[in-house]
Scaffold this motif. Structure first.
Motif, PDB file in Angstrom:
ATOM      1  N   GLU A 125       0.595  -1.292   0.270  1.00 31.67           N
ATOM      2  CA  GLU A 125      -0.211  -0.075  -0.062  1.00 31.67           C
ATOM      3  C   GLU A 125       0.712   1.180   0.245  1.00 31.67           C
ATOM      4  O   GLU A 125       1.855   1.107   0.057  1.00 31.67           O
ATOM      5  N   THR A 126       0.367   1.663  -0.225  1.00 34.92           N
ATOM      6  CA  THR A 126       0.907   3.821  -0.468  1.00 34.92           C
ATOM      7  C   THR A 126       0.038   4.500   0.052  1.00 34.92           C
ATOM      8  O   THR A 126      -1.309   4.223   0.836  1.00 34.92           O
ATOM      9  N   LYS A 168      -4.311   6.199  -1.426  1.00 30.51           N
ATOM     10  CA  LYS A 168      -5.481   4.810  -0.795  1.00 30.51           C
ATOM     11  C   LYS A 168      -6.833   5.183  -1.190  1.00 30.51           C
ATOM     12  O   LYS A 168      -7.194   6.128  -0.836  1.00 30.51           O
ATOM     13  N   SER A 181      -4.580   0.749  -3.733  1.00 30.51           N
ATOM     14  CA  SER A 181      -4.076   2.033  -3.494  1.00 30.51           C
ATOM     15  C   SER A 181      -2.833   1.978  -5.077  1.00 30.51           C
ATOM     16  O   SER A 181      -2.271   1.153  -5.510  1.00 30.51           O
TER      17      SER A 181
END
Length: 120
Positions: A41-42, A45, A91
């Protein structure tokens, strides 16, 4: 608290005292273990809700990759029943990719048997 000394004073004053009929236990917490994310994830999201029960993480990835580089996508499942909870997360690599997905898909029923709505 901003210092260890402040914490020690609070512990001395509150540990073992009574509050609303309960004895307080105040001490230093164990150092939390770092958690591995459930999927890559970043900070870019999206929450994707109202998913069809048949949507998988792979289908979610396919549907959203048209709008940018999907770093990770995950549909969440109930731990007891194994059934989809009807929502997931996607994400992206960049903010502009995330915004493109929102612009294009917000409130839209997607193909690939996905019934998804992006909620802010």
């Amino acid at each position: 608290m901003s210092t260890v000394e402040d914490c020690n004073i609070i512990i001395q004053n509150l540990d073992g005292s009574e509050y609303l009929g309960r004895t307080l236990r105040v001490n230093f917490s164990d150092k939390p273990r770092p958690r591995e994310p459930l999927y890559p994830e970043t900070e870019y999201k999206l929450f994707v809700g109202n998913l069809s029960w048949s949507v998988t993480s792979e289908i979610l990835t396919q549907a959203f990759q048209e709008y940018g580089n999907v770093v990770g996508a995950r549909v969440l499942y109930d731990g007891e029943t194994g059934r989809s909870r009807g929502y997931g997360f996607v994400s992206y690599s960049t903010k502009s990719e995330m915004e493109a997905a929102i612009q294009s898909l917000n409130g839209v029923v997607l193909s690939l048997s996905i019934h998804a709505y992006i909620l802010d």
